[in-house]
Design an enzyme around this catalytic site. Structure first.
Site, short mmCIF file in Angstrom:
data_model
loop_
_atom_site.label_atom_id
_atom_site.label_comp_id
_atom_site.label_asym_id
_atom_site.label_seq_id
_atom_site.Cartn_x
_atom_site.Cartn_y
_atom_site.Cartn_z
N ASP A 132 51.43 96.42 7.67
CA ASP A 132 51.44 95.92 6.30
C ASP A 132 52.26 96.89 5.45
O ASP A 132 52.92 97.78 5.98
CB ASP A 132 50.01 95.78 5.76
CG ASP A 132 49.25 97.09 5.86
OD1 ASP A 132 49.88 98.15 5.80
OD2 ASP A 132 48.02 97.05 6.00
N LYS B 272 51.94 89.73 11.48
CA LYS B 272 50.98 90.71 10.96
C LYS B 272 49.55 90.18 11.03
O LYS B 272 48.63 90.88 11.45
CB LYS B 272 51.35 91.07 9.51
CG LYS B 272 50.59 92.25 8.97
CD LYS B 272 49.29 91.83 8.34
CE LYS B 272 48.50 93.05 7.91
NZ LYS B 272 47.22 92.64 7.29
#
Length: 226
Positions: free
Chosen positions: A157, A138
DNA sequence: ACCCAGGAATTGT
DNA sequence: ACAATTCATGGG
């Protein structure tokens, strides 16, 4: 931007986000500042992240005057690599202090070539970034999107996870949705599934769609503003 | 006081 | 390989 919207506003939900926030742009941030910022951003609210970054700027950056107001620059690799872990913890970084310290040293010592990433394609650049302490899938996607001109990057996220499972769930199996919606934090495999969907569905500017959807969804939840 | 946050690393199976 | 568990701290 016209081309980006034509290619990525592929459904009503995305078109609404584009219509409501048309004009929003993706920053082309300094790679170093972006790298450290997103290492700090893991498992923290955006308000708390701002606080942390202000803290290390005040503590390790240089004071400058602009428009009659005082500001502090983002600390250089040289300065941040010399900060102790205890000093970084005092800035509110918590367990991230160690990652910031180790990554800063790799950049300062040229063990890692941050400037060379722009010459790489999305996949190899992401693979390189993940070798850095505190950088996972991420964080790597955020760095690539916001500072490395990789507009196909699609960071996932907790917000994007909810959006994709909620509004694009028909692209996944029922079992996958039940499993991932239960996961507190995404497993690497679940991350890869949602990330791959975003890049395939939205195409080469998937990151722009991600950003419009992210911002739109957050404005629908008043408690997490600011 | 409680809960969760723009996840990653480590440990257990 | 893949699934739990751990990790510090501030803001709502």
């Amino acid at each position: 931007m016209e081309e980006i919207r034509e290619l990525t506003a592929k459904d009503e939900y995305a078109r609404t986000a584009y219509k409501q926030f048309w004009g929003t742009r993706i920053i082309r941030q300094d790679p170093w500042e972006c790298l450290i910022s997103y290492i700090c951003a893991t498992y923290k609210s955006i308000a708390a992240i701002k606080h942390m970054l202000n803290n290390i700027s005040k503590k390790f950056g240089d004071k400058t005057i602009f428009g009659g107001s005082e500001y502090y620059t983002f600390p250089s690799p040289k300065r941040l690599s010399k900060a102790t872990i205890a000093e970084l913890r005092t800035s509110g970084l918590g367990y991230r202090a160690k990652y910031v310290s180790e990554t800063s040293k790799k950049i300062q010592e040229r063990t890692f070539d941050l400037q060379g990433l722009k010459a790489l394609q999305y996949e190899p650049a992401k693979k390189e970034l993940i070798t850095l302490p505190g950088v996972g899938p991420k964080v790597a996607d955020c760095i690539l999107l916001f500072s490395q001109d990789k507009f196909e990057a699609f960071p996932v996220d907790v917000w994007i996870k909810r959006i994709v499972l909620g509004h694009y769930g028909n692209h996944f199996s029922k079992a996958f949705i039940e499993k991932t919606s239960g996961e507190g934090s995404l497993s690497p495999k679940s991350y890869e599934m949602i990330n791959a969907f975003g890049r395939e569905y939205f195409g080469k500017y998937a990151g722009y769609a991600q950003e419009y959807l992210f911002h739109y969804e957050r404005t629908l939840q008043p408690k997490s503003q600011k």
